[in-house]
Scaffold this active site. Sequence first.
Site, short mmCIF file in Angstrom:
data_model
loop_
_atom_site.label_atom_id
_atom_site.label_comp_id
_atom_site.label_asym_id
_atom_site.label_seq_id
_atom_site.Cartn_x
_atom_site.Cartn_y
_atom_site.Cartn_z
N HIS A 232 43.87 57.71 41.23
CA HIS A 232 42.88 56.74 40.75
C HIS A 232 41.49 57.34 40.90
O HIS A 232 41.31 58.36 41.58
CB HIS A 232 42.94 55.45 41.60
N ASP A 234 37.50 55.95 42.04
CA ASP A 234 36.87 54.80 42.68
C ASP A 234 35.81 54.26 41.71
O ASP A 234 35.22 55.01 40.95
CB ASP A 234 36.21 55.21 44.00
N HIS A 289 41.78 61.13 42.26
CA HIS A 289 42.32 61.59 43.54
C HIS A 289 43.51 60.73 43.95
O HIS A 289 43.71 59.63 43.42
CB HIS A 289 41.23 61.59 44.62
N ARG A 299 49.20 59.72 58.89
CA ARG A 299 47.84 60.03 58.48
C ARG A 299 47.00 58.75 58.41
O ARG A 299 47.52 57.70 58.00
CB ARG A 299 47.90 60.69 57.10
C1 LIG Z 1 34.79 47.20 46.25
C2 LIG Z 1 36.01 47.58 45.97
C3 LIG Z 1 36.36 48.92 45.41
C4 LIG Z 1 37.88 48.89 45.39
C5 LIG Z 1 38.15 47.46 45.13
C6 LIG Z 1 37.22 46.74 46.14
C7 LIG Z 1 37.76 46.89 47.56
C8 LIG Z 1 38.72 48.07 47.71
C9 LIG Z 1 38.44 49.27 46.80
C10 LIG Z 1 39.70 50.08 46.48
C11 LIG Z 1 40.14 51.04 47.60
C12 LIG Z 1 41.38 51.84 47.11
C13 LIG Z 1 41.24 52.36 45.68
C14 LIG Z 1 40.69 51.26 44.73
C15 LIG Z 1 40.72 51.76 43.29
C16 LIG Z 1 41.42 49.95 44.98
O1 LIG Z 1 42.34 49.54 44.37
O2 LIG Z 1 40.80 49.29 46.04
C17 LIG Z 1 39.32 50.85 45.24
C18 LIG Z 1 38.54 49.84 44.39
C19 LIG Z 1 37.62 50.51 43.39
O3 LIG Z 1 36.90 51.45 43.74
O4 LIG Z 1 37.63 50.10 42.24
O1 LIG Z 2 43.54 58.30 52.05
C1 LIG Z 2 42.89 59.01 51.30
O2 LIG Z 2 42.68 60.20 51.53
C2 LIG Z 2 42.32 58.45 50.02
C3 LIG Z 2 41.93 57.01 50.13
C4 LIG Z 2 41.29 56.52 48.87
O3 LIG Z 2 41.23 57.19 47.88
C5 LIG Z 2 40.73 55.16 48.83
O4 LIG Z 2 40.90 54.38 49.80
O5 LIG Z 2 40.08 54.84 47.80
FE LIG Z 3 39.89 56.36 46.36
#
Ligand SMILES: C=C1C[C@]23C[C@H]1CC[C@H]2[C@@]12CCC[C@@](C)(C(=O)O1)[C@H]2[C@@H]3C(=O)O
Ligand SMILES: O=C(O)CCC(=O)C(=O)O
Ligand SMILES: [Fe+2]
Length: 358
Positions: A232, A234, A289, A299
């Site tokens: 994905h 961010d 990533h 981890r």
């Molecule tokens: C403020 C955010 C940003 C979110 C959603 C919300 C809280 C958690 C973040 C993440 C974290 C994991 C990858 C992601 C793709 C996900 O699914 O949750 C992120 C997403 C985004 O960066 O779009």
């Molecule tokens: O665990 C990791 O190294 C990646 C985590 C990540 O990409 C995320 O939380 O958005």
């Molecule tokens: Fe991420």
Amino acid sequence: MPTTLTDVFRGHPIHLPHSHQPDFTSLRELPDSYTWTPKDDLLFAAAPSPPATGENIPLIDLNHPDAASQIGSACRTWGAFQIANHGVPLELLQGIEFLTGSLFRLPVKRKLKAARSETGVSGYGVARISSFFNKQMWSEGFTITGSPLNDFRKLWPQLHLNYCDLVEEYEEQMQKLASKLMWLALNSLGVSEEDIKWASVNSDLNWAQSALQLNHYPVCPEPDRAMGLAAHTDSTLLTILYQNNTAGLQLFRDDLGWVTVPPVPGSLVVNVGDLFHILSNGLFKSVLHRARVNQTKSRLSVAFLWGPLSDIKISPVPKLVSPVESPLYQSVTWKEYLRTKAVHFNKALSMIRNHVEE
Ligand SMILES: C=C1C[C@]23C[C@H]1CC[C@H]2[C@@]12CCC[C@@](C)(C(=O)O1)[C@H]2[C@@H]3C(=O)O
Ligand SMILES: O=C(O)CCC(=O)C(=O)O
Ligand SMILES: [Fe+2]
């Protein structure tokens, strides 16, 4: 009152076919529902980068006089870099790692007391992006937006106040670091404060907000067929990631395939998110990533996801747009973008791209 991240997600319930984890420690074999094939993720089997190429994401010393240009160049070629001498006290990093470890070591029943609700963004649960995949990911997560007090009280009836202070201190430090990094990267492009009105350096950062994502990837019986967190990008401006001493984070490069980011004790991984890609008119790369898992060591990672307040319009900096072409992207708020992402996932960026007219 500005719209918070919690408000943004309230309108976007996620319906997960499997909303909580089994007890990973009791699984001796990888269940079918956790077995990934190239069909489940197009890039699953993409070639890993041969270690012999020696291509690695740069480790940048923030005290180096050339830090800004090194950061700028890393944002263009990798969309990511590691930093040393970042000024965040080591005890704070160790503290947040300890908190994360103790959270995920709690009995499943206790963790579920703080389970994320369907309409919520905070709390314990599987990765949000799980709803876009047929297979389950070998991980568990805990998301913090706003104060974690209510959730932490359920998890740790005695110690929750100490842990709240720790999270607050961590977020403060990350916030300062993130804005410093953003400006170093922008300065390297010749962009200064007059060019971006909403992001003033001297405004106590009252234009920014963040989420903290704690991740745990337990030891896995068949790591080659499992996925910790699927590929994905961010949606942020920048994400600052702390990883413990176990490798697992991989970045995708069109020319190299998947490249593992080696843990460097005390350092932090920074990656460009979709909003920074938009702001830089495509110059900085929002890096794809994912996290892989392994058979011997569990981890932990802590992602600080950082962006502007929900209603601030982000558009490509005019200076970076060619006078004869239109900007690459339409302007968008983080709120609008998170909604697009909640529906279209990895296609969100291309949906707001301006297409060149013939
Ligand atoms: C403020 C955010 C940003 C979110 C959603 C919300 C809280 C958690 C973040 C993440 C974290 C994991 C990858 C992601 C793709 C996900 O699914 O949750 C992120 C997403 C985004 O960066 O779009
Ligand atoms: O665990 C990791 O190294 C990646 C985590 C990540 O990409 C995320 O939380 O958005
Ligand atoms: Fe991420």
